[in-house]
Design an enzyme around this catalytic site. Structure first.
Site, mmCIF file in Angstrom:
data_model
loop_
_atom_site.group_PDB
_atom_site.id
_atom_site.type_symbol
_atom_site.label_atom_id
_atom_site.label_comp_id
_atom_site.label_asym_id
_atom_site.label_seq_id
_atom_site.Cartn_x
_atom_site.Cartn_y
_atom_site.Cartn_z
ATOM 1 N N GLY A 1 -4.614 32.123 1.090
ATOM 2 C CA GLY A 1 -3.904 30.699 0.653
ATOM 3 C C GLY A 1 -4.042 30.373 0.410
ATOM 4 N N SER B 1 -1.016 34.817 0.227
ATOM 5 C CA SER B 1 -0.935 34.895 -1.440
ATOM 6 C C SER B 1 0.556 35.017 -1.033
ATOM 7 C CB SER B 1 -1.209 34.362 -2.030
ATOM 8 O OG SER B 1 -2.271 32.912 -1.415
ATOM 9 N N ASN C 1 1.431 34.834 10.212
ATOM 10 C CA ASN C 1 -0.630 34.523 10.753
ATOM 11 C C ASN C 1 -0.452 32.416 10.622
ATOM 12 O OD1 ASN C 1 -2.348 33.503 11.859
ATOM 13 N ND2 ASN C 1 -4.002 34.502 10.052
ATOM 14 N N HIS D 1 -9.575 39.127 11.574
ATOM 15 C CA HIS D 1 -9.562 37.985 10.802
ATOM 16 C C HIS D 1 -10.679 37.182 9.296
ATOM 17 C CE1 HIS D 1 -7.424 34.981 7.595
ATOM 18 N NE2 HIS D 1 -6.446 35.825 7.726
ATOM 19 N N GLU E 1 -10.857 34.470 8.144
ATOM 20 C CA GLU E 1 -11.552 33.477 8.250
ATOM 21 C C GLU E 1 -12.366 33.600 9.808
ATOM 22 O OE1 GLU E 1 -7.597 32.048 8.525
ATOM 23 O OE2 GLU E 1 -7.572 31.968 6.670
ATOM 24 N N LYS F 1 -2.494 31.158 12.179
ATOM 25 C CA LYS F 1 -3.414 30.459 12.043
ATOM 26 C C LYS F 1 -3.742 28.778 13.018
ATOM 27 C CE LYS F 1 -4.871 32.435 7.318
ATOM 28 N NZ LYS F 1 -4.969 31.919 6.401
ATOM 29 N N GLU G 1 -6.510 42.462 3.245
ATOM 30 C CA GLU G 1 -6.090 40.861 2.751
ATOM 31 C C GLU G 1 -7.149 40.370 2.070
ATOM 32 O OE1 GLU G 1 -3.071 38.630 5.713
ATOM 33 O OE2 GLU G 1 -5.414 38.371 6.577
#
Ligand code: PGA
Length: 251
Positions: free
Chosen positions: A174, A213, A9, A96, A98, A11, A168
């Site tokens: 991250g 991660s 991904n 996702h 985010e 991003k 996730e």
């Protein structure tokens, strides 16, 4: 047997020219992955989708990071399914964390998108996961269950077969703070059980990825879990060497 899937991904990273470079460099990796019955893919930004598709091997999955559920209309800033299909993009990441956090991407909205994708014979990668506060409050399974039930509402057993779900935990994305393999397996198993209650036996066909991660050093441990069928990888998927490391370590 569920095929393993490694999906990068990207991003909001990579210029168009960088996506092209990566797509070309990844060709031998796609061949290696195929020989080992592993599916390999990346999710570039909208602007690089056409480039990534054009310069990648045919077998490389090129996924969008979002899509609108309407085919066309007054939705400034959005992109539709027919627009993706014209570029031969058949996979889309949905929900996702985010996008859930910054763009009001709710499970209800994802459900509409899931239905629209299925009607167009496309494959959704539906992301679920709890925040740090929810994790610390012991609410992980409640949160994930609600996201699955709302996301899959009205999806039939037949339709669900091609779906991919990504677990996730938001606190591990991250941050370098991995969920342990025990947590990953426990929650992915729970997700499969929850999926069974909605889409029956197809839950055994749905691939469930772990994300957060994931690195070349830890990917093997996650993929050794019986209910983890692959990984959704952000940071470590950006450089071709690291992407290759991820693949090599699950061969
Ligand atoms: P990360 O991101 O691998 O950089 O933690 C994963 C993701 O957000 O899909």
């Amino acid at each position: 047997m569920r095929r393993k899937l490694l999906l990068g991904n990207w991003k909001m990273n990579k210029l168009n020219s960088e996506a092209k470079e990566f797509a070309i460099a990844a060709k031998p990796l796609v061949a290696k992955a195929r020989a080992n019955k592993i599916d390999l893919g990346v999710a570039p930004t909208y602007l690089s989708l056409a480039t990534a598709r054009k310069y990648s091997s045919k077998a490389m999955i090129v996924a969008a990071q979002n899509v609108h559920f309407e085919d066309h209309g007054a939705f400034t800033g959005e992109v539709s399914i027919p627009m993706l299909k014209e570029l031969k993009i058949n996979w889309v990441i949905l929900g996702h964390s985010e996008r859930r956090a910054y763009d009001n991407e709710t499970s209800e909205k994802c459900n509409k998108k899931m239905k629209a994708l299925i009607a167009n014979d496309m494959i959704p990668v539906y992301c679920v996961g709890e925040t740090l506060a929810q994790y610390e409050a012991g609410e992980t399974k409640d949160v994930v269950k609600e996201q699955i039930l709302k996301g899959f509402e009205g999806i039939t057993e037949e339709q669900a077969k091609k779906f991919v779900v990504a677990y996730e935990p938001v606190w591990s994305i991250g941050t370098g703070k991995n969920a342990s393999t025990e947590i990953a397996q426990d929650v992915c198993k729970f997700i499969r059980k929850t999926l069974k209650s909605v889409v029956g036996k197809s839950a055994n066909k749905i691939r469930i990825l772990y994300g957060g991660s994931v690195k070349p050093e830890n990917i093997k441990a996650y993929l050794s879990c019986p209910d983890v069928d692959g990984a959704l990888v952000g940071g470590a998927s950006l450089k071709i060497d690291s992407y290759e490391g991820l693949l090599n370590n699950i061969l």
